[in-house]
Write an enzyme that holds these catalytic residues in place. Sequence first.
Site, PDB file in Angstrom:
ATOM      1  N   ARG A   5      14.165   1.745  89.079  1.00 23.77           N
ATOM      2  CA  ARG A   5      14.662   2.314  90.338  1.00 23.77           C
ATOM      3  C   ARG A   5      14.606   3.841  90.258  1.00 23.77           C
ATOM      4  O   ARG A   5      14.281   4.529  91.207  1.00 23.77           O
ATOM      5  CB  ARG A   5      16.088   1.837  90.662  1.00 23.77           C
ATOM      6  CG  ARG A   5      16.674   2.574  91.859  1.00 23.77           C
ATOM      7  CD  ARG A   5      17.937   1.963  92.476  1.00 23.77           C
ATOM      8  NE  ARG A   5      18.792   1.253  91.558  1.00 23.77           N
ATOM      9  CZ  ARG A   5      19.583   1.828  90.645  1.00 23.77           C
ATOM     10  NH1 ARG A   5      19.628   3.146  90.533  1.00 23.77           N
ATOM     11  NH2 ARG A   5      20.317   1.086  89.842  1.00 23.77           N
ATOM     12  N   ASP A  12       8.353  13.992 111.235  1.00 19.59           N
ATOM     13  CA  ASP A  12       7.679  12.708 111.035  1.00 19.59           C
ATOM     14  C   ASP A  12       6.193  12.948 111.331  1.00 19.59           C
ATOM     15  O   ASP A  12       5.811  13.208 112.473  1.00 19.59           O
ATOM     16  CB  ASP A  12       8.288  11.661 111.984  1.00 19.59           C
ATOM     17  CG  ASP A  12       7.674  10.278 111.837  1.00 19.59           C
ATOM     18  OD1 ASP A  12       6.495  10.182 111.451  1.00 19.59           O
ATOM     19  OD2 ASP A  12       8.358   9.280 112.139  1.00 19.59           O
ATOM     20  N   LYS A  67       1.207   2.878 108.319  1.00 23.05           N
ATOM     21  CA  LYS A  67       0.204   3.192 109.329  1.00 23.05           C
ATOM     22  C   LYS A  67      -1.043   3.770 108.632  1.00 23.05           C
ATOM     23  O   LYS A  67      -1.603   3.114 107.784  1.00 23.05           O
ATOM     24  CB  LYS A  67       0.801   4.133 110.367  1.00 23.05           C
ATOM     25  CG  LYS A  67       2.219   3.721 110.840  1.00 23.05           C
ATOM     26  CD  LYS A  67       2.264   2.405 111.595  1.00 23.05           C
ATOM     27  CE  LYS A  67       3.673   1.874 111.786  1.00 23.05           C
ATOM     28  NZ  LYS A  67       4.625   2.794 112.367  1.00 23.05           N
ATOM     29  N   TYR A  99      10.361   7.915 117.297  1.00 30.50           N
ATOM     30  CA  TYR A  99      10.106   6.496 117.078  1.00 30.50           C
ATOM     31  C   TYR A  99      11.373   5.683 117.413  1.00 30.50           C
ATOM     32  O   TYR A  99      12.487   6.108 117.074  1.00 30.50           O
ATOM     33  CB  TYR A  99       9.711   6.314 115.599  1.00 30.50           C
ATOM     34  CG  TYR A  99       9.487   4.891 115.184  1.00 30.50           C
ATOM     35  CD1 TYR A  99       8.362   4.199 115.603  1.00 30.50           C
ATOM     36  CD2 TYR A  99      10.400   4.231 114.370  1.00 30.50           C
ATOM     37  CE1 TYR A  99       8.152   2.890 115.220  1.00 30.50           C
ATOM     38  CE2 TYR A  99      10.197   2.923 113.978  1.00 30.50           C
ATOM     39  CZ  TYR A  99       9.070   2.255 114.411  1.00 30.50           C
ATOM     40  OH  TYR A  99       8.875   0.960 114.033  1.00 30.50           O
TER      41      TYR A  99
END
Length: 402
Positions: free
Chosen positions: A46, A170, A195, A98
């Site tokens: 992690r 973003d 994307k 978004y």
Amino acid sequence: MNFATKVLHGSTCIDPFTGASSVPIYQASTFHQFDLDQPGTYDYARSGNPTRHALEEAIAALEGGARGFAFSSGMAAISSVFMLFSAGDHIVVAEDVYGGTFRFLTRVLSRMGISVTFVDATQTEAVREAITPATKGVYLETPSNPTLKVTDIAAVSAVAKEHGLLVIVDNTFLTPYYQRPLELGADVVIHSATKFIGGHSDVVAGLAVTRDAALGEQLYLIQNGMGAILGVQDCWLVMRGLKTLKARLDVSTKSAGILAEWLSTHPGVSRVYYTGLADHPGHLVQQQQASGHGAVLSFDVGSRERAKALFDRVKLPIVAVSLGAVETILSYPVMMSHAAMPAAEREARGITDGLIRLSAGLEDVDDLLADLKQVLDALPPLSSVQSQQSVQPQQKEAFSRA
Ligand SMILES: *Cc1c(COP(=O)(O)O)cnc(C)c1O
């Protein structure tokens, strides 16, 4: 190094431990410590894993930042970055963000005592006017979805810097190939790597890059503390996608430009949104701050009935909630990305019942043109469209939870 070279050689492209030509998937959750007095680079996955590290270095190099981070989704990256703020803070946010970001801000972060004001960030003065003594950050997304409104990143960053605010962008739609917000004054850049960066509709992933190392240390605390890390197999897929980012975008962007020009001359289309078109309101700012217009465009066919007929008859593109892939993707914002928005509000933003978003893929553009032509030519004329009843909320809800 130019971008095409940097994408392959800008960071660790071979495995530093074995020389393997592709950084292997280190499928390990923990790492043996050979000497308790001299801890190794990695201890627990992690906190760090060589596969994830290679991806994080790659995106940091491409965006020109100090530290990169890979998260389990774009939303995990976004929500983790918002954890840089504290109760009592206020953030100015571009109104076209978004849908998932809007939902996180209004339904989750609002409960943590962090407030936001949504503004039309294409108007730099609107950002300035929304700043209060409690404001700590500005959050942008440009070009925005689905009408591709362009925010002047350098202008907004300059205003933000006067007030000591953190600027977050973003950059999903353009990727570092076309736009590097950190060079324009931003502090943090975020991607849905689901994307264009992943690029093959086969992985959900998020990335974030900080401009300086100190902020990187703060974000690392959050990444490690909240734990929304990207798994190693997905890190490997994203790195594989990244290697062809430029080659893919060169083709897709060229096709998007050709399609946008053609659609804007078709009598069955009332409006086309693409920053590459000279009549797009954001055209000039986009040309200043980005080196390309990207592969996403939207067009309005006038009504829900005509949009439905197009989706029914189109053969090549997939009809889906997403963008930025090898295959052309058509989506219907009213029932997908903007389903949760009240009808009056979305119509005021140009997100009408006839609006269709297209993300150009790698098909031959002549085949895409022929496909769209056979569909659009077969539709009843645009002039026959009467005022249509808007898509109802319950119809919308059923469609997408993205
Ligand atoms: C898809 C998308 C997101 C969310 O990313 P996920 O990977 O789906 O969580 C955020 N911002 C933009 C602009 C997007 O297109």
